[in-house]
Design a protein around this motif. Structure first.
Motif, PDB file in Angstrom:
ATOM      1  N   PHE A   1       1.517  -1.249   0.070  1.00 33.91           N
ATOM      2  CA  PHE A   1       0.066   0.424  -0.157  1.00 33.91           C
ATOM      3  C   PHE A   1       0.552   0.805   0.249  1.00 33.91           C
ATOM      4  CE2 PHE A   1      -3.517  -3.292   1.142  1.00 33.91           C
ATOM      5  CZ  PHE A   1      -4.612  -3.051   0.623  1.00 33.91           C
ATOM      6  N   VAL A   2       0.606   1.798  -0.469  1.00 32.80           N
ATOM      7  CA  VAL A   2       1.407   3.421  -1.350  1.00 32.80           C
ATOM      8  C   VAL A   2       0.567   4.510  -1.382  1.00 32.80           C
ATOM      9  CG1 VAL A   2       3.061   2.199  -2.125  1.00 32.80           C
ATOM     10  CG2 VAL A   2       0.616   3.244  -4.178  1.00 32.80           C
ATOM     11  N   THR A   3       1.429   5.988  -0.917  1.00 36.22           N
ATOM     12  CA  THR A   3      -0.214   7.051  -1.591  1.00 36.22           C
ATOM     13  C   THR A   3       0.797   7.407  -2.949  1.00 36.22           C
ATOM     14  OG1 THR A   3       0.286   7.124   1.079  1.00 36.22           O
ATOM     15  CG2 THR A   3      -0.251   9.226   0.088  1.00 36.22           C
ATOM     16  N   PHE A   4      -0.884   8.001  -3.435  1.00 41.30           N
ATOM     17  CA  PHE A   4      -0.774   8.523  -4.902  1.00 41.30           C
ATOM     18  C   PHE A   4      -0.897   9.499  -5.143  1.00 41.30           C
ATOM     19  CE2 PHE A   4      -1.381   3.813  -6.103  1.00 41.30           C
ATOM     20  CZ  PHE A   4       0.181   4.267  -7.681  1.00 41.30           C
ATOM     21  N   VAL A   5      -0.624  10.540  -4.833  1.00 41.73           N
ATOM     22  CA  VAL A   5      -0.135  12.013  -4.457  1.00 41.73           C
ATOM     23  C   VAL A   5      -0.514  12.710  -5.258  1.00 41.73           C
ATOM     24  CG1 VAL A   5       0.295  14.108  -3.150  1.00 41.73           C
ATOM     25  CG2 VAL A   5       0.527  12.439  -3.068  1.00 41.73           C
ATOM     26  N   ASN A   6      -1.811  13.900  -6.264  1.00 45.51           N
ATOM     27  CA  ASN A   6      -2.129  14.588  -6.593  1.00 45.51           C
ATOM     28  C   ASN A   6      -1.618  16.444  -7.027  1.00 45.51           C
ATOM     29  OD1 ASN A   6      -3.453  16.473  -8.763  1.00 45.51           O
ATOM     30  ND2 ASN A   6      -4.876  15.358  -9.080  1.00 45.51           N
ATOM     31  N   ASN A   7      -0.322  16.455  -7.158  1.00 38.59           N
ATOM     32  CA  ASN A   7       0.091  17.091  -6.969  1.00 38.59           C
ATOM     33  C   ASN A   7      -0.206  18.324  -7.035  1.00 38.59           C
ATOM     34  OD1 ASN A   7       2.749  16.148  -5.343  1.00 38.59           O
ATOM     35  ND2 ASN A   7       3.648  16.202  -6.869  1.00 38.59           N
TER      36      ASN A   7
ATOM     37  N   GLU B   1      -0.299  15.897 -12.433  1.00 38.32           N
ATOM     38  CA  GLU B   1       0.933  15.290 -12.143  1.00 38.32           C
ATOM     39  C   GLU B   1       0.666  15.097 -10.797  1.00 38.32           C
ATOM     40  OE1 GLU B   1       5.144  18.102 -10.621  1.00 38.32           O
ATOM     41  OE2 GLU B   1       3.187  19.101 -11.455  1.00 38.32           O
ATOM     42  N   TRP B   2       1.160  14.031 -10.679  1.00 40.79           N
ATOM     43  CA  TRP B   2       0.822  12.466  -9.241  1.00 40.79           C
ATOM     44  C   TRP B   2       2.773  12.324  -9.812  1.00 40.79           C
ATOM     45  CZ3 TRP B   2       3.702   7.774 -10.294  1.00 40.79           C
ATOM     46  CH2 TRP B   2       3.569   7.330 -11.264  1.00 40.79           C
ATOM     47  N   ASP B   3       2.532  12.188  -7.957  1.00 45.78           N
ATOM     48  CA  ASP B   3       3.821  11.534  -7.461  1.00 45.78           C
ATOM     49  C   ASP B   3       3.036  10.117  -6.475  1.00 45.78           C
ATOM     50  OD1 ASP B   3       6.253  11.454  -6.725  1.00 45.78           O
ATOM     51  OD2 ASP B   3       5.972  13.843  -6.862  1.00 45.78           O
ATOM     52  N   LEU B   4       4.492   9.428  -6.246  1.00 43.25           N
ATOM     53  CA  LEU B   4       4.309   8.291  -5.466  1.00 43.25           C
ATOM     54  C   LEU B   4       4.951   8.153  -4.634  1.00 43.25           C
ATOM     55  CD1 LEU B   4       2.569   5.259  -5.249  1.00 43.25           C
ATOM     56  CD2 LEU B   4       5.145   4.830  -6.235  1.00 43.25           C
ATOM     57  N   LEU B   5       4.836   8.337  -3.008  1.00 40.42           N
ATOM     58  CA  LEU B   5       5.297   7.928  -1.208  1.00 40.42           C
ATOM     59  C   LEU B   5       4.442   6.907  -0.761  1.00 40.42           C
ATOM     60  CD1 LEU B   5       5.478  11.372  -2.521  1.00 40.42           C
ATOM     61  CD2 LEU B   5       6.181  11.914   0.048  1.00 40.42           C
ATOM     62  N   PRO B   6       5.808   7.057  -0.027  1.00 43.76           N
ATOM     63  CA  PRO B   6       5.354   5.781   1.307  1.00 43.76           C
ATOM     64  C   PRO B   6       3.766   6.778   1.889  1.00 43.76           C
ATOM     65  CG  PRO B   6       7.767   6.467   1.395  1.00 43.76           C
ATOM     66  CD  PRO B   6       6.662   7.235   0.194  1.00 43.76           C
ATOM     67  N   LEU B   7       3.487   5.399   2.874  1.00 49.13           N
ATOM     68  CA  LEU B   7       2.472   5.894   4.372  1.00 49.13           C
ATOM     69  C   LEU B   7       3.195   6.826   4.475  1.00 49.13           C
ATOM     70  CD1 LEU B   7       0.931   2.487   4.515  1.00 49.13           C
ATOM     71  CD2 LEU B   7      -0.379   3.540   3.224  1.00 49.13           C
ATOM     72  N   PRO B   8       2.055   7.556   5.041  1.00 49.94           N
ATOM     73  CA  PRO B   8       2.585   8.734   6.216  1.00 49.94           C
ATOM     74  C   PRO B   8       3.012   7.822   7.245  1.00 49.94           C
ATOM     75  CG  PRO B   8       0.643   9.541   4.675  1.00 49.94           C
ATOM     76  CD  PRO B   8       1.151   8.076   4.435  1.00 49.94           C
TER      77      PRO B   8
ATOM     78  N   ALA C   1       3.954  16.533  -2.242  1.00 54.27           N
ATOM     79  CA  ALA C   1       4.105  15.866  -1.164  1.00 54.27           C
ATOM     80  C   ALA C   1       6.021  15.870  -0.870  1.00 54.27           C
ATOM     81  CB  ALA C   1       2.719  14.522  -1.859  1.00 54.27           C
ATOM     82  N   PRO C   2       6.280  16.005  -2.481  1.00 49.00           N
ATOM     83  CA  PRO C   2       7.907  15.203  -2.234  1.00 49.00           C
ATOM     84  C   PRO C   2       8.159  15.997  -1.106  1.00 49.00           C
ATOM     85  CG  PRO C   2       7.256  14.824  -4.320  1.00 49.00           C
ATOM     86  CD  PRO C   2       6.273  15.872  -3.644  1.00 49.00           C
ATOM     87  N   GLN C   3       7.487  18.016  -1.235  1.00 50.10           N
ATOM     88  CA  GLN C   3       8.525  19.169  -0.476  1.00 50.10           C
ATOM     89  C   GLN C   3       7.999  18.577   0.910  1.00 50.10           C
ATOM     90  OE1 GLN C   3       6.289  21.758  -3.423  1.00 50.10           O
ATOM     91  NE2 GLN C   3       8.445  23.565  -3.223  1.00 50.10           N
TER      92      GLN C   3
ATOM     93  N   GLU D   1      -9.731  13.487  -8.736  1.00 48.84           N
ATOM     94  CA  GLU D   1     -11.336  13.777  -7.840  1.00 48.84           C
ATOM     95  C   GLU D   1     -10.931  14.342  -5.748  1.00 48.84           C
ATOM     96  OE1 GLU D   1     -15.138  12.555 -10.030  1.00 48.84           O
ATOM     97  OE2 GLU D   1     -14.397  11.228  -8.135  1.00 48.84           O
ATOM     98  N   ALA D   2      -9.572  13.384  -5.872  1.00 48.40           N
ATOM     99  CA  ALA D   2      -9.227  13.456  -4.363  1.00 48.40           C
ATOM    100  C   ALA D   2      -7.592  13.872  -4.507  1.00 48.40           C
ATOM    101  CB  ALA D   2      -9.299  12.601  -4.233  1.00 48.40           C
ATOM    102  N   ALA D   3      -6.986  14.462  -3.760  1.00 47.47           N
ATOM    103  CA  ALA D   3      -5.312  14.980  -3.371  1.00 47.47           C
ATOM    104  C   ALA D   3      -4.546  13.840  -3.284  1.00 47.47           C
ATOM    105  CB  ALA D   3      -5.184  16.562  -2.243  1.00 47.47           C
ATOM    106  N   PHE D   4      -4.765  12.879  -2.432  1.00 41.76           N
ATOM    107  CA  PHE D   4      -4.253  11.668  -1.597  1.00 41.76           C
ATOM    108  C   PHE D   4      -5.203  10.117  -2.017  1.00 41.76           C
ATOM    109  CE2 PHE D   4      -2.526  15.449   0.536  1.00 41.76           C
ATOM    110  CZ  PHE D   4      -1.402  15.527   0.854  1.00 41.76           C
ATOM    111  N   THR D   5      -4.306   9.253  -2.245  1.00 45.20           N
ATOM    112  CA  THR D   5      -5.109   8.154  -2.075  1.00 45.20           C
ATOM    113  C   THR D   5      -3.957   7.148  -1.616  1.00 45.20           C
ATOM    114  OG1 THR D   5      -6.770   6.594  -2.995  1.00 45.20           O
ATOM    115  CG2 THR D   5      -4.845   7.054  -4.602  1.00 45.20           C
ATOM    116  N   VAL D   6      -4.707   6.478  -0.565  1.00 48.82           N
ATOM    117  CA  VAL D   6      -3.944   4.778   0.272  1.00 48.82           C
ATOM    118  C   VAL D   6      -4.201   3.431  -0.979  1.00 48.82           C
ATOM    119  CG1 VAL D   6      -3.127   3.517   1.430  1.00 48.82           C
ATOM    120  CG2 VAL D   6      -3.042   5.862   1.984  1.00 48.82           C
ATOM    121  N   THR D   7      -3.348   3.480  -1.748  1.00 44.57           N
ATOM    122  CA  THR D   7      -4.177   1.749  -2.117  1.00 44.57           C
ATOM    123  C   THR D   7      -2.771   1.275  -2.314  1.00 44.57           C
ATOM    124  OG1 THR D   7      -5.590   1.431  -3.814  1.00 44.57           O
ATOM    125  CG2 THR D   7      -4.181   3.070  -4.710  1.00 44.57           C
ATOM    126  N   GLN D   8      -3.234   0.047  -3.374  1.00 42.73           N
ATOM    127  CA  GLN D   8      -2.153  -0.482  -3.608  1.00 42.73           C
ATOM    128  C   GLN D   8      -0.996  -0.067  -5.246  1.00 42.73           C
ATOM    129  OE1 GLN D   8      -4.809  -4.458  -2.988  1.00 42.73           O
ATOM    130  NE2 GLN D   8      -3.027  -5.290  -2.141  1.00 42.73           N
TER     131      GLN D   8
END
Length: 432
Positions: A157-163, A293-300, A174-176, A273-280
């Motif tokens: 499970f990771v966090t996708f981010v809509n920058n 523009e999206w990014d990928l980060l670990p779980l917060p 999110a990287p910032q 429709e969302a800034a962050f999602t936790v999914t696989q």
């Protein structure tokens, strides 16, 4: 009939399974098993054309060298009814040869004796290297040192981010956030609240939770060091202080901060429709081409620090299937290192030799090398599998019903969690 009820009936099978194994050197497949014109069937829950084409390609290569195998069929079943359909087939005397198994059903299948031991067959397969399978990935599928299913897909499970949404709300990317030490659940909720206020879109979404599938919330509460039950599975810990704090956070996000869609609301991150999602990580294929523009980060991080959670599926051979030994031998081919590298495009592998940048980059061309090294590989290697227990269906029903009391604006969170323990403790083997 529920899958839990069916598998309770299957707990009568271990003696039969031991007898079967004894007839074939510990690998199933008695003297009456067919040796030619063998038709194999594996139940799966995907109907994705690319998945099926890859499976069929591997099967065709195997059959080319094994003329005794007449056909190998991959049988897609609806996901929502998958486990109950497989267990109904088992109880009705028409089991598949092989089956995918969800992590939450793993304890029932492992304890029931329905699965054929695989270790002897895998160890006897030239070049297979059983020791390459990560111990952490295999633990859910192992009993008394015997591997009963191959951990086919270990998806973090990771966090996708809509920058773009963050920028529209006047927030750093999110990287910032992470570089400034703000990659925490509290910071994500604060940012999500601002996004909701400034853009009208949602903050963070725990995908597939939908206020029904409570076990997806382990992607949050593990950050508080919370667990639904003790490690041995006998005592409920839903009412622990750590779990109360985690649900306090979630309740505030839904009802006060407005950073998470509340009950009856939904938002699709992949539709913008969302800034962050936790999914696989496997959901990366939903990212739109030429989209945001999206990014990928670990779980917060939570108050308990960094952590990782994985979902997992195993593939097992059914002892009562028509061709257990032939199935085990095909499974050894299907899951060898070479095929595992090809399957890694869709199903993150449990083999340590495949958890490399080169292999994972080929399998995930959408991701940058940094994302693979920083998020994907550690998530697979270090992740804790989502909660699982015997009687999973009954526990899920009782838990869902009890947690419903949490999702009101004036909920008494400690009381609701105490009620949850009261409901599921008898199913855990505890009276309290």
């Amino acid at each position: 009939m529920t899958s839990a009820t069916t598998l309770k009936r299957l707990t009568l099978l271990p003696l039969a399974g031991l007898t079967l194994a004894a007839c074939s050197g510990g690998g199933g497949g008695g003297s009456d098993e067919a040796t030619e014109d063998i038709d194999l069937r594996m139940t799966i829950w995907t109907s994705n054309e690319d998945h099926l084409a890859l499976f069929d390609s591997i099967a065709d290569d195997y059959m080319a060298d094994h003329p005794e195998i007449a056909s190998i069929t991959f049988d897609p079943l609806p996901f929502d009814d998958y486990t109950s359909t497989v267990t109904t087939q088992l109880a009705g005397g028409s089991p598949p040869d092989m089956a995918w198994i969800l992590e939450n059903a793993a304890p029932d299948f492992v304890a029931s004796g329905a699965l054929m031991p695989l270790s002897d067959t895998l160890e006897a397969t030239e070049g297979y290297d059983v020791d390459d399978i990560a111990e952490s990935a295999a633990s859910l599928w192992t009993q008394d040192g015997e591997l009963l299913a191959y951990p086919f897909s270990t998806s973090p499970f990771v966090t996708f981010v809509n920058n773009d949404l963050l920028a529209e709300a006047g927030l750093p990317s999110a990287p910032q956030m992470r570089s400034e030490g703000d990659w925490t659940w509290e910071a994500v909720s604060d940012a999500g609240s601002t996004v909701a206020q400034e853009t009208g879109e949602s903050g963070f979404v725990i995908r597939d939770f939908d206020y029904l599938n409570w076990d997806y919330l382990s992607t949050v509460w593990n950050g508080w060091g919370a667990e639904p039950w003790t490690e041995d599975g006998t005592s409920c810990t839903f009412d622990s202080p750590e779990m109360v704090e985690a649900f306090d956070f979630l309740h505030d996000a839904a009802f006060d901060a407005g950073s998470m869609p509340g009950p009856g609301s939904s938002a699709d991150f992949f539709a913008g429709e969302a800034a962050f999602t936790v999914t696989q990580i496997s959901r990366a294929n939903l990212l739109p081409e030429d989209g945001f523009e999206w990014d990928l980060l670990p779980l917060p991080e939570g108050p308990d620090g960094e952590y990782a959670v994985t979902g997992q599926a195993g593939v097992g051979v059914l002892q009562s299937g028509p061709n257990p030994q032939a199935s085990a031998e095909f499974l050894a081919y299907f899951t060898n290192a070479e095929n595992g590298a090809d399957l890694a495009e869709y199903f993150p592998p449990p083999r340590t030799s495949l958890l490399t940048l080169d292999v994972m980059a080929d399998a995930n061309p959408l991701l940058t090398p940094e994302q693979i090294e920083d998020v994907v590989i550690p998530g697979i290697a270090d992740g804790v599998v989502r909660p699982s227990h015997t009687d999973a269906v009954q526990i899920a029903q009782q838990t869902r019903a009890s947690l419903d009391d949490l999702w009101t604006e004036d909920a008494d969170i400690p009381a609701a969690l105490e009620q949850t323990c009261g409901a599921i403790s008898p199913l855990l083997g505890s009276d309290t």
